[in-house]
Design a protein around this motif. Structure first.
Motif, PDB file in Angstrom:
ATOM      1  N   TYR B  55       0.878  -1.166   0.000  1.00  0.00           N
ATOM      2  CA  TYR B  55       0.000   0.000   0.000  1.00  0.00           C
ATOM      3  C   TYR B  55       0.912   1.212   0.000  1.00  0.00           C
ATOM      4  O   TYR B  55       1.360   1.646   1.063  1.00  0.00           O
ATOM      5  CB  TYR B  55      -0.876  -0.073   1.249  1.00  0.00           C
ATOM      6  CG  TYR B  55      -1.893   1.029   1.484  1.00  0.00           C
ATOM      7  CD1 TYR B  55      -1.943   2.199   0.728  1.00  0.00           C
ATOM      8  CD2 TYR B  55      -2.830   0.882   2.507  1.00  0.00           C
ATOM      9  CE1 TYR B  55      -2.881   3.181   0.981  1.00  0.00           C
ATOM     10  CE2 TYR B  55      -3.780   1.858   2.760  1.00  0.00           C
ATOM     11  CZ  TYR B  55      -3.797   3.013   1.997  1.00  0.00           C
ATOM     12  OH  TYR B  55      -4.725   3.985   2.264  1.00  0.00           O
ATOM     13  N   PRO B  56       1.212   1.745  -1.194  1.00  0.00           N
ATOM     14  CA  PRO B  56       2.185   2.848  -1.275  1.00  0.00           C
ATOM     15  C   PRO B  56       1.777   3.999  -0.365  1.00  0.00           C
ATOM     16  O   PRO B  56       0.626   4.424  -0.362  1.00  0.00           O
ATOM     17  CB  PRO B  56       2.135   3.258  -2.752  1.00  0.00           C
ATOM     18  CG  PRO B  56       1.656   2.035  -3.475  1.00  0.00           C
ATOM     19  CD  PRO B  56       0.676   1.386  -2.515  1.00  0.00           C
ATOM     20  N   GLY B  57       2.700   4.487   0.396  1.00  0.00           N
ATOM     21  CA  GLY B  57       2.414   5.559   1.344  1.00  0.00           C
ATOM     22  C   GLY B  57       2.181   4.994   2.734  1.00  0.00           C
ATOM     23  O   GLY B  57       2.955   5.245   3.651  1.00  0.00           O
ATOM     24  N   MET B  58       1.149   4.161   2.890  1.00  0.00           N
ATOM     25  CA  MET B  58       0.886   3.609   4.217  1.00  0.00           C
ATOM     26  C   MET B  58       1.973   2.643   4.648  1.00  0.00           C
ATOM     27  O   MET B  58       2.334   2.591   5.828  1.00  0.00           O
ATOM     28  CB  MET B  58      -0.467   2.899   4.264  1.00  0.00           C
ATOM     29  CG  MET B  58      -0.726   2.328   5.657  1.00  0.00           C
ATOM     30  SD  MET B  58      -2.354   1.634   5.907  1.00  0.00           S
ATOM     31  CE  MET B  58      -2.074   0.793   7.486  1.00  0.00           C
ATOM     32  N   LYS B  61       4.850   4.500   6.052  1.00  0.00           N
ATOM     33  CA  LYS B  61       4.482   5.100   7.345  1.00  0.00           C
ATOM     34  C   LYS B  61       4.423   4.044   8.437  1.00  0.00           C
ATOM     35  O   LYS B  61       4.859   4.275   9.564  1.00  0.00           O
ATOM     36  CB  LYS B  61       3.106   5.774   7.251  1.00  0.00           C
ATOM     37  CG  LYS B  61       3.133   7.115   6.555  1.00  0.00           C
ATOM     38  CD  LYS B  61       1.732   7.712   6.590  1.00  0.00           C
ATOM     39  CE  LYS B  61       1.617   8.786   5.524  1.00  0.00           C
ATOM     40  NZ  LYS B  61       0.243   9.214   5.338  1.00  0.00           N
ATOM     41  N   ASP B  65       6.577   3.934  11.830  1.00  0.00           N
ATOM     42  CA  ASP B  65       5.942   3.858  13.157  1.00  0.00           C
ATOM     43  C   ASP B  65       6.545   2.723  13.987  1.00  0.00           C
ATOM     44  O   ASP B  65       6.785   2.882  15.179  1.00  0.00           O
ATOM     45  CB  ASP B  65       4.433   3.579  13.016  1.00  0.00           C
ATOM     46  CG  ASP B  65       3.653   4.829  12.642  1.00  0.00           C
ATOM     47  OD1 ASP B  65       4.256   5.918  12.633  1.00  0.00           O
ATOM     48  OD2 ASP B  65       2.448   4.692  12.363  1.00  0.00           O
ATOM     49  N   HIS B  83      12.280  -3.472   2.341  1.00  0.00           N
ATOM     50  CA  HIS B  83      11.367  -4.551   1.962  1.00  0.00           C
ATOM     51  C   HIS B  83      11.150  -4.472   0.463  1.00  0.00           C
ATOM     52  O   HIS B  83      10.826  -3.410  -0.062  1.00  0.00           O
ATOM     53  CB  HIS B  83      10.038  -4.421   2.704  1.00  0.00           C
ATOM     54  CG  HIS B  83       9.279  -5.712   2.819  1.00  0.00           C
ATOM     55  ND1 HIS B  83       8.824  -6.404   1.708  1.00  0.00           N
ATOM     56  CD2 HIS B  83       8.913  -6.440   3.898  1.00  0.00           C
ATOM     57  CE1 HIS B  83       8.192  -7.500   2.124  1.00  0.00           C
ATOM     58  NE2 HIS B  83       8.241  -7.558   3.445  1.00  0.00           N
ATOM     59  N   MET B 115      10.813  -7.015  13.184  1.00  0.00           N
ATOM     60  CA  MET B 115      10.338  -8.072  12.273  1.00  0.00           C
ATOM     61  C   MET B 115       8.957  -8.588  12.682  1.00  0.00           C
ATOM     62  O   MET B 115       8.099  -8.822  11.839  1.00  0.00           O
ATOM     63  CB  MET B 115      11.342  -9.229  12.239  1.00  0.00           C
ATOM     64  CG  MET B 115      12.422  -9.100  11.202  1.00  0.00           C
ATOM     65  SD  MET B 115      11.808  -8.700   9.532  1.00  0.00           S
ATOM     66  CE  MET B 115      10.762 -10.121   9.184  1.00  0.00           C
ATOM     67  N   LEU B 118       6.478  -5.919  11.730  1.00  0.00           N
ATOM     68  CA  LEU B 118       6.419  -5.811  10.263  1.00  0.00           C
ATOM     69  C   LEU B 118       5.516  -6.903   9.698  1.00  0.00           C
ATOM     70  O   LEU B 118       4.671  -6.650   8.830  1.00  0.00           O
ATOM     71  CB  LEU B 118       7.838  -5.914   9.698  1.00  0.00           C
ATOM     72  CG  LEU B 118       8.051  -5.803   8.185  1.00  0.00           C
ATOM     73  CD1 LEU B 118       9.480  -5.338   7.886  1.00  0.00           C
ATOM     74  CD2 LEU B 118       7.789  -7.109   7.461  1.00  0.00           C
ATOM     75  N   LYS B 119       5.660  -8.122  10.217  1.00  0.00           N
ATOM     76  CA  LYS B 119       4.918  -9.252   9.658  1.00  0.00           C
ATOM     77  C   LYS B 119       3.414  -9.179   9.912  1.00  0.00           C
ATOM     78  O   LYS B 119       2.640  -9.750   9.148  1.00  0.00           O
ATOM     79  CB  LYS B 119       5.461 -10.583  10.209  1.00  0.00           C
ATOM     80  CG  LYS B 119       6.770 -10.996   9.568  1.00  0.00           C
ATOM     81  CD  LYS B 119       7.202 -12.380  10.005  1.00  0.00           C
ATOM     82  CE  LYS B 119       6.544 -13.475   9.223  1.00  0.00           C
ATOM     83  NZ  LYS B 119       7.133 -13.690   7.901  1.00  0.00           N
ATOM     84  N   SER B 120       3.005  -8.505  10.986  1.00  0.00           N
ATOM     85  CA  SER B 120       1.560  -8.492  11.244  1.00  0.00           C
ATOM     86  C   SER B 120       0.926  -7.104  11.191  1.00  0.00           C
ATOM     87  O   SER B 120      -0.293  -6.987  11.342  1.00  0.00           O
ATOM     88  CB  SER B 120       1.247  -9.154  12.581  1.00  0.00           C
ATOM     89  OG  SER B 120       1.794  -8.397  13.609  1.00  0.00           O
ATOM     90  N   ARG B 121       1.722  -6.060  10.969  1.00  0.00           N
ATOM     91  CA  ARG B 121       1.140  -4.709  10.931  1.00  0.00           C
ATOM     92  C   ARG B 121       1.433  -3.933   9.640  1.00  0.00           C
ATOM     93  O   ARG B 121       0.696  -3.005   9.309  1.00  0.00           O
ATOM     94  CB  ARG B 121       1.656  -3.871  12.110  1.00  0.00           C
ATOM     95  CG  ARG B 121       1.259  -4.394  13.481  1.00  0.00           C
ATOM     96  CD  ARG B 121      -0.210  -4.169  13.770  1.00  0.00           C
ATOM     97  NE  ARG B 121      -0.557  -4.538  15.136  1.00  0.00           N
ATOM     98  CZ  ARG B 121      -0.907  -5.763  15.503  1.00  0.00           C
ATOM     99  NH1 ARG B 121      -0.949  -6.740  14.619  1.00  0.00           N
ATOM    100  NH2 ARG B 121      -1.226  -6.019  16.764  1.00  0.00           N
ATOM    101  N   ALA B 122       2.501  -4.256   8.947  1.00  0.00           N
ATOM    102  CA  ALA B 122       2.840  -3.473   7.750  1.00  0.00           C
ATOM    103  C   ALA B 122       2.092  -4.043   6.539  1.00  0.00           C
ATOM    104  O   ALA B 122       2.087  -5.255   6.321  1.00  0.00           O
ATOM    105  CB  ALA B 122       4.348  -3.496   7.517  1.00  0.00           C
ATOM    106  N   PRO B 123       1.435  -3.173   5.765  1.00  0.00           N
ATOM    107  CA  PRO B 123       0.608  -3.676   4.660  1.00  0.00           C
ATOM    108  C   PRO B 123       1.408  -4.175   3.447  1.00  0.00           C
ATOM    109  O   PRO B 123       1.718  -3.427   2.530  1.00  0.00           O
ATOM    110  CB  PRO B 123      -0.291  -2.482   4.295  1.00  0.00           C
ATOM    111  CG  PRO B 123       0.401  -1.280   4.818  1.00  0.00           C
ATOM    112  CD  PRO B 123       1.284  -1.719   5.958  1.00  0.00           C
TER     113      PRO B 123
END
Lengths: 81, 150
Positions: B55-58, B61, B65, B83, B115, B118-123
């Motif tokens: 999701y470019p942008g999110m 971010k 975060d 990534h 990590m 990243l695996k459960s929160r980054a889209p």
């Protein structure tokens, strides 16, 4: 207008990556109901209980309010890394 | 001055050596921990390639975060998170996390923390193409459990 966007398997199920939707829904829960009211494939695709949502690129829950000009995203659980 | 945090979401491959070099400019940080993830073939039918969507942008971010949360928990020096997205073949690199600190335990913990989140929160979303077709990878309950331990 609200910019509503979809990702991954949800985008494929809906056959669209983004739509412009008239403002008016008070929160994401209400917006989801409006989208589902369009019939299929919306009703089935958005009924997935594990879908996540974000308002203006921040994860949120369905009680999050919606305002004109917002970007609201729906997507399945993430699988990066 | 070199920025303390570097976040990149990119199609191109990355070089661990080059990224490691960048973290060596801080004399007070004697510990550097790195994690790199590669495309593995665990599919029941042979994996041809993987396609990563974001999701470019999110996504950027969300990664920023997560790094910021790590900085509030441990004394950290420089942090790099890279990534890759797009089409990736088996054994290609997907993700790199590098963390420097004055203390090794802080660097180890922060690298794992980043990590896990990243695996459960980054889209990001993975789609596998095997000899029998394509399918989206399902999220694992163990990834969500990994976040809960922090």
């Amino acid at each position: 207008m609200i910019n509503v966007i979809f990702f991954a398997s949800l985008r494929e199920a809906l056959g669209t990556a983004a739509i412009q939707w008239p403002a008016g829904a008070v929160d994401i829960h209400t917006l989801t109901g409006q989208l589902c009211a369009q019939g299929e494939p919306w009703a089935s695709a958005l009924a997935r209980h594990d879908l996540l949502c974000a308002r203006n690129q921040q994860l949120c829950d369905r009680t999050e309010s919606v305002q004109d000009g917002d970007e609201i995203a729906f997507f399945p659980p993430v699988t990066g890394g | 001055m070199t920025p303390l945090t570097r976040i990149a979401v990119q199609n191109e491959d990355f070089s661990l050596a080059d990224e490691y070099e960048r973290l060596q400019n801080q004399a007070e940080c004697g510990a550097i921990v790195s994690f790199s993830g590669r495309v593995r073939d665990l599919a029941t039918t042979p994996l041809l390639h993987m396609t990563l969507e974001h999701y470019p942008g999110m996504t950027e971010k969300a990664l920023a975060d997560i790094v910021q949360q790590a900085r509030t928990r441990w004394p950290l020096g420089m942090i790099t998170v890279i990534h890759r997205v797009g089409k990736l073949a088996v054994n290609e690199q997907i993700v790199l996390v590098l963390v420097s600190s004055a203390h090794r335990q802080a660097a180890f913990n922060a690298c794992e923390f980043i990590m896990d989140f990243l695996k459960s929160r980054a889209p990001f979303w993975k789609k596998e193409t095997t000899t029998e077709g394509t399918h989206w990878v399902e999220a694992k309950a163990s990834d969500e459990a990994a976040v809960k331990r922090w």
